[in-house]
Write a protein that holds these residues in place. Structure first.
Motif, short mmCIF file in Angstrom:
data_model
loop_
_atom_site.label_atom_id
_atom_site.label_comp_id
_atom_site.label_asym_id
_atom_site.label_seq_id
_atom_site.Cartn_x
_atom_site.Cartn_y
_atom_site.Cartn_z
N THR A 130 43.54 42.63 42.99
CA THR A 130 43.21 41.32 42.41
C THR A 130 43.23 40.24 43.47
O THR A 130 42.31 39.41 43.55
CB THR A 130 44.19 40.97 41.28
N SER B 132 31.38 34.37 36.22
CA SER B 132 32.56 34.01 35.43
C SER B 132 33.85 34.41 36.14
O SER B 132 34.87 33.70 36.05
CB SER B 132 32.50 34.69 34.06
N VAL B 133 33.81 35.52 36.88
CA VAL B 133 34.99 35.96 37.62
C VAL B 133 35.30 34.99 38.76
O VAL B 133 36.44 34.57 38.96
CB VAL B 133 34.79 37.39 38.18
N ALA B 134 34.25 34.61 39.52
CA ALA B 134 34.45 33.66 40.62
C ALA B 134 34.94 32.32 40.09
O ALA B 134 35.80 31.68 40.71
CB ALA B 134 33.14 33.49 41.38
N LYS B 135 34.42 31.90 38.94
CA LYS B 135 34.85 30.63 38.36
C LYS B 135 36.33 30.69 38.00
O LYS B 135 37.08 29.73 38.22
CB LYS B 135 34.01 30.32 37.12
N ALA B 136 36.77 31.82 37.45
CA ALA B 136 38.18 31.98 37.11
C ALA B 136 39.05 31.96 38.36
O ALA B 136 40.13 31.35 38.36
CB ALA B 136 38.39 33.28 36.34
N HIS B 137 38.59 32.62 39.44
CA HIS B 137 39.34 32.59 40.69
C HIS B 137 39.54 31.15 41.16
O HIS B 137 40.65 30.75 41.55
CB HIS B 137 38.59 33.37 41.77
N GLY C 15 28.78 38.19 38.72
CA GLY C 15 30.19 37.96 38.43
C GLY C 15 30.56 36.50 38.53
O GLY C 15 31.63 36.15 39.03
N THR D 162 36.50 35.54 47.19
CA THR D 162 35.86 34.32 46.70
C THR D 162 36.18 33.14 47.62
O THR D 162 35.29 32.35 47.96
CB THR D 162 36.35 34.01 45.27
N ARG E 17 40.18 40.42 45.72
CA ARG E 17 38.97 39.82 45.16
C ARG E 17 39.03 38.30 45.21
O ARG E 17 38.03 37.63 45.49
CB ARG E 17 38.76 40.32 43.73
N GLU E 18 40.22 37.75 44.93
CA GLU E 18 40.36 36.29 44.97
C GLU E 18 40.17 35.77 46.40
O GLU E 18 39.53 34.73 46.61
CB GLU E 18 41.75 35.90 44.45
#
Length: 260
Positions: free
Chosen positions: A114, A72-77, A70, A121, A117-118
């Protein structure tokens, strides 16, 4: 003071300098004398400029890219929410109350799951800073639970599954088998797309199992195949070429498009 914490005069503290093999004994003595001299003069022992959260977060993302699922998800966070909130703060200046304030603001705009999850990270980044000696402790650990997170308890009944498979068959001939594998195995999407023929093991008593090597916990696990899963395997053998190592050779974007 050391890493933002005050230590009384004549007390002792432990300062980690890395591997013992990286230092000669006279170098260690010289470093001890340097630090003792600063302490005797009331100067901060870590006089170097504190690392900013943005710099550490970007470095963490680079170091973690080969092991982090994940990504890409961590990068977005990090880019959309964490750096705007904490980017210009030194790591040692981020306190539990700062994180709670940020969580309250995010909960006003996003779902509890949401924000959970943020925060996960953010906690991973700060835990990495603790292990590297930049922080004494992770301030995320004292922020408390986030209310409103509801566990997923929804399962398809038989009629719903038949309707879903019928719709999937109109999108692609092999897509129903991918969904059947999901339902019967309980495996995650990423685990299924990474599954190789070499992970399949057959036994003389008719039993077949698959070894999941890419689980979420980094621990391999064994899935016992149902008769329906064995039928799916036989159909996939006829579909894919002999030199294809993946059981379900489908790209992420293609899978998402078919599902949508």
């Amino acid at each position: 003071t050391y890493k933002g914490k005050y230590h009384a005069a004549n007390s002792s503290i432990e300062i980690k300098l890395g591997q013992l093999s990286s230092w000669a004994w006279h170098e260690l003595e010289a470093e001890h004398h340097r630090l003792q001299r600063r302490a005797d003069h009331g100067e901060a022992l870590d006089a170097s400029e504190d690392t900013l959260f943005q710099d550490w977060a970007e470095g963490w993302l680079t170091r973690a890219q080969n092991r982090l699922r994940g990504l890409s998800v961590a990068k977005a966070h990090i880019e959309k929410h964490l750096i705007p909130a904490f980017g210009n703060k030194p790591l040692s200046a981020i306190k539990t109350n700062d994180i709670r304030t940020w969580m309250d603001a995010r909960l006003a705009a996003a779902k509890p799951s949401t924000v959970h999850r943020e925060r996960g990270t953010l906690s991973s980044i700060l835990s990495d800073a603790v292990r590297s000696g930049h922080l004494e402790s992770n301030p995320c650990l004292d922020t408390g639970p986030i209310r409103g997170i509801v566990g997923r308890r929804r399962f398809l009944d038989g009629a719903e599954l038949i309707r879903l498979l019928g719709s999937a068959g109109q999108v692609d001939e092999a897509f129903p088998d991918f969904i059947l594998w999901c339902v019967h195995s309980g495996m995650r999407k990423g685990e299924i797309t990474a599954l190789k023929w070499g992970n399949v093991r057959g036994f003389g008593n008719g039993r077949t199992v698959v070894m999941v090597e890419t689980s979420k916990t980094d621990q391999p696990r064994i899935i016992h195949c149902t008769p329906k899963m064995i039928e799916v395997l036989e159909r996939q053998k006829a579909r894919v070429s002999d030199n294809e190592s993946l059981i379900f050779p489908i790209k992420e974007i293609t899978l998402r498009r078919r599902w949508n």
